[in-house]
Write a protein that holds these residues in place. Sequence first.
Motif, PDB file in Angstrom:
ATOM      1  N   LYS A 193      46.000  -3.196  26.810  1.00 56.60           N
ATOM      2  CA  LYS A 193      47.061  -2.213  27.552  1.00 56.60           C
ATOM      3  C   LYS A 193      48.150  -3.335  28.148  1.00 56.60           C
ATOM      4  O   LYS A 193      49.223  -2.794  28.292  1.00 56.60           O
ATOM      5  N   ARG A 194      47.906  -4.516  28.280  1.00 54.77           N
ATOM      6  CA  ARG A 194      49.014  -5.489  28.449  1.00 54.77           C
ATOM      7  C   ARG A 194      50.020  -5.677  27.306  1.00 54.77           C
ATOM      8  O   ARG A 194      51.121  -5.641  27.671  1.00 54.77           O
ATOM      9  N   ILE A 195      49.520  -5.404  26.079  1.00 52.97           N
ATOM     10  CA  ILE A 195      50.631  -5.439  25.061  1.00 52.97           C
ATOM     11  C   ILE A 195      51.104  -3.958  24.541  1.00 52.97           C
ATOM     12  O   ILE A 195      51.953  -4.095  23.731  1.00 52.97           O
ATOM     13  N   ASN A 196      50.647  -3.163  25.470  1.00 53.56           N
ATOM     14  CA  ASN A 196      50.925  -1.779  25.390  1.00 53.56           C
ATOM     15  C   ASN A 196      50.770  -1.087  23.909  1.00 53.56           C
ATOM     16  O   ASN A 196      51.578  -0.370  23.473  1.00 53.56           O
ATOM     17  N   TYR A 197      49.803  -1.466  23.424  1.00 51.15           N
ATOM     18  CA  TYR A 197      49.395  -0.954  22.163  1.00 51.15           C
ATOM     19  C   TYR A 197      49.050   0.655  22.179  1.00 51.15           C
ATOM     20  O   TYR A 197      48.358   1.109  22.872  1.00 51.15           O
ATOM     21  N   LYS A 239      50.239  11.944  10.301  1.00 50.81           N
ATOM     22  CA  LYS A 239      50.651  11.299  11.696  1.00 50.81           C
ATOM     23  C   LYS A 239      49.428  10.722  12.387  1.00 50.81           C
ATOM     24  O   LYS A 239      48.353  11.508  12.381  1.00 50.81           O
ATOM     25  N   ILE A 240      49.534   9.525  12.835  1.00 52.50           N
ATOM     26  CA  ILE A 240      48.604   8.905  13.433  1.00 52.50           C
ATOM     27  C   ILE A 240      48.847   9.237  14.969  1.00 52.50           C
ATOM     28  O   ILE A 240      49.938   8.551  15.297  1.00 52.50           O
ATOM     29  N   PRO A 241      48.153   9.860  15.933  1.00 47.81           N
ATOM     30  CA  PRO A 241      48.369   9.864  17.221  1.00 47.81           C
ATOM     31  C   PRO A 241      48.251   8.682  17.961  1.00 47.81           C
ATOM     32  O   PRO A 241      47.423   7.926  17.562  1.00 47.81           O
ATOM     33  N   SER A 242      48.692   8.709  19.201  1.00 46.07           N
ATOM     34  CA  SER A 242      48.762   7.501  20.208  1.00 46.07           C
ATOM     35  C   SER A 242      47.285   7.470  20.541  1.00 46.07           C
ATOM     36  O   SER A 242      46.403   8.365  20.699  1.00 46.07           O
ATOM     37  N   LYS A 243      46.850   6.245  20.511  1.00 47.05           N
ATOM     38  CA  LYS A 243      45.467   5.980  20.939  1.00 47.05           C
ATOM     39  C   LYS A 243      45.381   5.267  22.324  1.00 47.05           C
ATOM     40  O   LYS A 243      44.395   5.057  23.193  1.00 47.05           O
ATOM     41  N   ARG A 244      46.496   5.469  23.004  1.00 49.60           N
ATOM     42  CA  ARG A 244      46.603   5.123  24.554  1.00 49.60           C
ATOM     43  C   ARG A 244      45.742   5.757  25.503  1.00 49.60           C
ATOM     44  O   ARG A 244      45.162   5.130  26.311  1.00 49.60           O
ATOM     45  N   GLY A 245      45.711   7.132  25.206  1.00 51.52           N
ATOM     46  CA  GLY A 245      44.906   7.852  26.034  1.00 51.52           C
ATOM     47  C   GLY A 245      43.481   7.494  25.842  1.00 51.52           C
ATOM     48  O   GLY A 245      42.624   7.246  26.947  1.00 51.52           O
ATOM     49  N   GLU A 246      42.855   7.249  24.831  1.00 50.44           N
ATOM     50  CA  GLU A 246      41.709   6.829  24.381  1.00 50.44           C
ATOM     51  C   GLU A 246      41.170   5.397  25.169  1.00 50.44           C
ATOM     52  O   GLU A 246      40.369   5.110  25.752  1.00 50.44           O
TER      53      GLU A 246
END
Length: 442
Positions: A193-197, A239-246
């Motif tokens: 979260k801190r590195i906004n991956y 396309k590799i979707p965002s993993k932020r949600g997970e």
Amino acid sequence: MKKVFLVTGFTLLSGVTVFAQKDELKSLKKIYSRSEVSAKDVTEYKNLVQKLKPIASEEGDKIYAAFYEANTPMVEIIALGQTATPEAMVGLVSPKKISDFALAATAVLDYEKKLGKKVITDEILQRYQFAKPLILSYAVGLGEQKQFAGTSEILYAMYVLDKNDPEKLYFAANYAVNAKDYDTALKYYDELKRINYSGEGTAYFATNVANDREESFNSKADRDRFVALKTHVKPREEKIPSKRGEIYRNIALILVEKGKVEEAKTAIKDARAANPDDTSLIISEANLYLQTKDFATYKALVKESLAKDPNNKDLIFNLGVIAYNNKDLTEAENHYKRVIEIDPTYANAYLNLAILKLDGEKELVEKMNKLGNSDADNKKYEVLRKQREDMFKGAMPYLTKTVELQPDNIDAVSTLYNVYRTLDMETEAKAMKARLKALEGK
């Protein structure tokens, strides 16, 4: 004069210790830098480490002493030479040893960067790049053995050694969850979260002509080079979707598990504010409210998400489940049928439609069993029997499709068997009974 003599003596003694430290360090570096190491070298290396530890007094010497000690397994592996098989290395390598090495190596890299002087920085980085595939292979092996905690520890160590590879941190967090080490998982997710991956990107594939298998490549340039060489064909991209949600969903679920529901809600809201275009975060927030049984907020968030992604079959399916639980059978049926429109292979939608069609069957049977033998009761019985038969006929095509898509779904097979039997479809019932016995015998 006596006092002067004593002070001078101490200074000389201290100087001897410092020189000893420098000698140990020089000898250790000499062995460390060798591409080939003998068994005698390993023994000398270990002895030097043990001599250096108690006399290292300066900051740098302590850092190097810790590094050379943590590097001992690598020296032992190099000494094995051609006999350095995975079996031979078992006793030399462990998740903790790899973790200790990562921390010690990072300390050296940070120290030399602070000094502005590279002593062994380049060697550490080069050797790590060489060892990286072996370490990753070791981690994968542990994962296959369900040693999730060890796998997580190694992957985190790899991230520590190369902060430009945050994917290792992401998988370290996931394996920590598998190990049920939620505190460690939360620590890793917080770092993500801190590195906004996000993990967003593009995967590159091409089919190997030699074995007709599709393979992945690190970059488009790598893939295109092999295609140009004609060793690979059928290039494609995914396309590799965002993993932020997970990531935020898992943070929220861990916080909920710890009883920190409000913290979980705040974490998701903050994530959405920071990443307003990431629709996966809406889904994560919705799932949090689903987890806490706030169905009204869940439905509102799902509708918000569907406005941006109208074909999200999982969300629509969940709306069907909520509608069914609220006894709104018409709405539930519409949602399940919409899922099937989007994805005709979505087996659970067919199964839930069958369950929906059979809803109330138990109450019908109870009513039938309470009836007497009068003409009026017999007429009521026939009406109820016909209603039950229609229920089973309505459920049958959905159950048949579920079994077609999921042949090992024992619940679907069992229910379909009972449907066939109730409708006096003897041949079909016999075949389904045989399948049910085979599944129960597995």
